[in-house]
Design an enzyme around this catalytic site. Sequence first.
Site, PDB file in Angstrom:
ATOM      1  N   ALA A 275     -88.966  56.915   0.522  1.00 47.33           N
ATOM      2  CA  ALA A 275     -90.052  56.089   1.035  1.00 47.33           C
ATOM      3  C   ALA A 275     -90.552  55.197  -0.096  1.00 47.33           C
ATOM      4  O   ALA A 275     -90.408  55.525  -1.276  1.00 47.33           O
ATOM      5  CB  ALA A 275     -91.177  56.970   1.573  1.00 47.33           C
TER       6      ALA A 275
ATOM      7  N   GLY B 240     -87.055  60.431   1.455  1.00 46.63           N
ATOM      8  CA  GLY B 240     -86.841  59.923   2.804  1.00 46.63           C
ATOM      9  C   GLY B 240     -85.413  59.434   3.026  1.00 46.63           C
ATOM     10  O   GLY B 240     -84.907  59.460   4.148  1.00 46.63           O
TER      11      GLY B 240
ATOM     12  N   GLU C  14     -83.511  62.400   3.905  1.00 41.92           N
ATOM     13  CA  GLU C  14     -83.943  62.825   5.248  1.00 41.92           C
ATOM     14  C   GLU C  14     -83.322  61.944   6.334  1.00 41.92           C
ATOM     15  O   GLU C  14     -82.882  62.449   7.378  1.00 41.92           O
ATOM     16  CB  GLU C  14     -85.477  62.803   5.326  1.00 41.92           C
ATOM     17  CG  GLU C  14     -86.095  63.893   4.459  1.00 41.92           C
ATOM     18  CD  GLU C  14     -87.610  63.787   4.328  1.00 41.92           C
ATOM     19  OE1 GLU C  14     -88.121  62.669   4.077  1.00 41.92           O
ATOM     20  OE2 GLU C  14     -88.281  64.816   4.484  1.00 41.92           O
TER      21      GLU C  14
ATOM     22  N   GLU D  91     -89.791  64.781  -3.835  1.00 42.78           N
ATOM     23  CA  GLU D  91     -91.197  64.506  -3.505  1.00 42.78           C
ATOM     24  C   GLU D  91     -92.174  65.300  -4.354  1.00 42.78           C
ATOM     25  O   GLU D  91     -93.229  64.821  -4.745  1.00 42.78           O
ATOM     26  CB  GLU D  91     -91.457  64.807  -2.022  1.00 42.78           C
ATOM     27  CG  GLU D  91     -90.886  63.775  -1.058  1.00 42.78           C
ATOM     28  CD  GLU D  91     -89.469  64.064  -0.613  1.00 42.78           C
ATOM     29  OE1 GLU D  91     -88.757  64.854  -1.291  1.00 42.78           O
ATOM     30  OE2 GLU D  91     -89.056  63.502   0.417  1.00 42.78           O
TER      31      GLU D  91
HETATM   32  C1  HXC Z   1     -90.321  52.061  -4.398  1.00 46.66           C
HETATM   33  C2  HXC Z   1     -88.514  52.166  -5.792  1.00 46.66           C
HETATM   34  C3  HXC Z   1     -88.184  53.450  -5.293  1.00 46.66           C
HETATM   35  C4  HXC Z   1     -89.008  54.010  -4.276  1.00 46.66           C
HETATM   36  C5  HXC Z   1     -86.726  52.920  -6.780  1.00 46.66           C
HETATM   37  N1  HXC Z   1     -87.575  51.871  -6.714  1.00 46.66           N
HETATM   38  N2  HXC Z   1     -87.070  53.892  -5.924  1.00 46.66           N
HETATM   39  N3  HXC Z   1     -89.570  51.493  -5.336  1.00 46.66           N
HETATM   40  N4  HXC Z   1     -90.064  53.271  -3.866  1.00 46.66           N
HETATM   41  N5  HXC Z   1     -88.786  55.189  -3.735  1.00 46.66           N
HETATM   42  C6  HXC Z   1     -87.555  50.640  -7.483  1.00 46.66           C
HETATM   43  C7  HXC Z   1     -87.974  50.861  -8.908  1.00 46.66           C
HETATM   44  O1  HXC Z   1     -89.380  50.868  -9.005  1.00 46.66           O
HETATM   45  C8  HXC Z   1     -87.364  49.670  -9.606  1.00 46.66           C
HETATM   46  O2  HXC Z   1     -88.161  48.529  -9.360  1.00 46.66           O
HETATM   47  C9  HXC Z   1     -86.060  49.484  -8.846  1.00 46.66           C
HETATM   48  O3  HXC Z   1     -86.234  50.135  -7.576  1.00 46.66           O
HETATM   49  C10 HXC Z   1     -84.890  50.100  -9.557  1.00 46.66           C
HETATM   50  O4  HXC Z   1     -85.211  51.473  -9.846  1.00 46.66           O
HETATM   51  P1  HXC Z   1     -85.093  52.122 -11.322  1.00 46.66           P
HETATM   52  O5  HXC Z   1     -85.984  53.297 -11.337  1.00 46.66           O
HETATM   53  O6  HXC Z   1     -85.283  51.071 -12.367  1.00 46.66           O
HETATM   54  O7  HXC Z   1     -83.559  52.547 -11.318  1.00 46.66           O
HETATM   55  P2  HXC Z   1     -82.882  53.783 -12.067  1.00 46.66           P
HETATM   56  O8  HXC Z   1     -83.415  53.910 -13.471  1.00 46.66           O
HETATM   57  O9  HXC Z   1     -81.422  53.610 -11.853  1.00 46.66           O
HETATM   58  O10 HXC Z   1     -83.376  55.096 -11.281  1.00 46.66           O
HETATM   59  C11 HXC Z   1     -83.032  55.259  -9.940  1.00 46.66           C
HETATM   60  C12 HXC Z   1     -83.861  56.415  -9.324  1.00 46.66           C
HETATM   61  C13 HXC Z   1     -85.369  56.154  -9.520  1.00 46.66           C
HETATM   62  C14 HXC Z   1     -83.474  57.762  -9.945  1.00 46.66           C
HETATM   63  C15 HXC Z   1     -83.493  56.447  -7.815  1.00 46.66           C
HETATM   64  O11 HXC Z   1     -85.646  54.800  -9.111  1.00 46.66           O
HETATM   65  C16 HXC Z   1     -86.255  57.077  -8.788  1.00 46.66           C
HETATM   66  O12 HXC Z   1     -86.475  58.205  -9.199  1.00 46.66           O
HETATM   67  N6  HXC Z   1     -86.848  56.572  -7.671  1.00 46.66           N
HETATM   68  C17 HXC Z   1     -87.840  57.326  -6.906  1.00 46.66           C
HETATM   69  C18 HXC Z   1     -87.178  58.432  -6.097  1.00 46.66           C
HETATM   70  C19 HXC Z   1     -88.216  59.220  -5.313  1.00 46.66           C
HETATM   71  O13 HXC Z   1     -89.158  59.811  -5.855  1.00 46.66           O
HETATM   72  N7  HXC Z   1     -88.046  59.263  -3.992  1.00 46.66           N
HETATM   73  C20 HXC Z   1     -88.939  59.995  -3.102  1.00 46.66           C
HETATM   74  C21 HXC Z   1     -90.066  59.129  -2.651  1.00 46.66           C
HETATM   75  S1  HXC Z   1     -91.210  60.041  -1.628  1.00 46.66           S
HETATM   76  P3  HXC Z   1     -88.499  47.488 -10.548  1.00 46.66           P
HETATM   77  O14 HXC Z   1     -89.434  46.534  -9.876  1.00 46.66           O
HETATM   78  O15 HXC Z   1     -89.078  48.260 -11.677  1.00 46.66           O
HETATM   79  O16 HXC Z   1     -87.153  46.881 -10.874  1.00 46.66           O
HETATM   80  C22 HXC Z   1     -90.447  60.077  -0.128  1.00 46.66           C
HETATM   81  C23 HXC Z   1     -91.242  60.728   0.972  1.00 46.66           C
HETATM   82  C24 HXC Z   1     -90.571  60.597   2.308  1.00 46.66           C
HETATM   83  O17 HXC Z   1     -89.361  59.652   0.063  1.00 46.66           O
HETATM   84  C25 HXC Z   1     -91.560  60.744   3.413  1.00 46.66           C
HETATM   85  C26 HXC Z   1     -90.974  60.332   4.727  1.00 46.66           C
HETATM   86  C27 HXC Z   1     -91.972  60.228   5.840  1.00 46.66           C
END
Ligand code: HXC
Length: 258
Positions: free
Chosen positions: A65, A109, A112, A132
């Site tokens: 998400a 997400g 999921e 998460e």
């Molecule tokens: C918003 C995101 C994002 C996310 C990545 N980006 N994941 N933006 N939401 N979930 C953005 C980064 O901010 C960055 O933007 C660009 O994408 C590239 O990501 P990097 O982090 O620079 O890449 P990298 O170093 O290769 O790392 C990749 C990664 C990391 C390991 C996937 O981005 C990461 O940990 N992302 C978050 C994963 C996460 O926590 N997901 C769960 C979310 S909660 P900029 O602008 O800096 O270039 C969820 C709840 C679901 O999903 C609920 C459902 C109802």
Amino acid sequence: PTYETLLTRTEGPVGIITLNRPKQLNALNDRLMDELGAALRAFDADDAIGCIILTGSEKAFAAGADIAAMAQYTFSDVYRTEYITRNWEALRHVRKPVIAAVAGFALGGGCEVAMMCDLIIAADNAKFGQPEVKIGVVPGAGGTQRLPRAIGKAKAMDMVLTGRMMDAAEAERAGLVSRVVPLDKLMDEALAVALSIASLPRLAVLAAKEAVNRAFEGPLSDGLMYERRLFHAMFATADQKEGMAAFLEKRTPHFQHR
Ligand code: HXC
């Protein structure tokens, strides 16, 4: 129709939906989930389509998400409005098979959504996870329910409590994905599976999906009865007559999807 966050195309009887927010690694915001619902409903309603593929980029199926969109929300915002979680049920209501073709990150997400599909074909660079807990929330779209059903309690707890990632080989061993292929073969493989499903009698395919999904609801006795009744129902279809006759006559069947 054209979408802001998706690309859609067809390959014969296969509808392909590509998540397309590359700068954000396909982070799932409300706009994307609304459009995904619309694209899925359109292919599901299209008689020319027999199977759907959902995919992302080579780097990310979806990294979860959209954290930027949700970071400032309060409990009252999300509970009242269903921001973030709205429209996540769309995949559950699709009757045709949906194949997730996953390369790169399928996190939160994203994992999921992949699990809501009927089967997952993974590229060898795929990484799955429910991170998460690391950002102070818990999975919100089925991660705590579908992951234990897919890979068992021990591994699901490992993933959900630590937030670690699982690579494609581990995901295949654990039973989360059905096949792993080299990254450059991912779409070929997904398309081959989708075309083979789309060539089969449509009613039998829909009934088969419905019956397997029943295995994840309610008691075994209900699931077995549901399956038996669907089996009986197939004898009302033209394709059952054709399929069995063609087998006995040692010829190729000509299905009408009726
Ligand atoms: C918003 C995101 C994002 C996310 C990545 N980006 N994941 N933006 N939401 N979930 C953005 C980064 O901010 C960055 O933007 C660009 O994408 C590239 O990501 P990097 O982090 O620079 O890449 P990298 O170093 O290769 O790392 C990749 C990664 C990391 C390991 C996937 O981005 C990461 O940990 N992302 C978050 C994963 C996460 O926590 N997901 C769960 C979310 S909660 P900029 O602008 O800096 O270039 C969820 C709840 C679901 O999903 C609920 C459902 C109802």
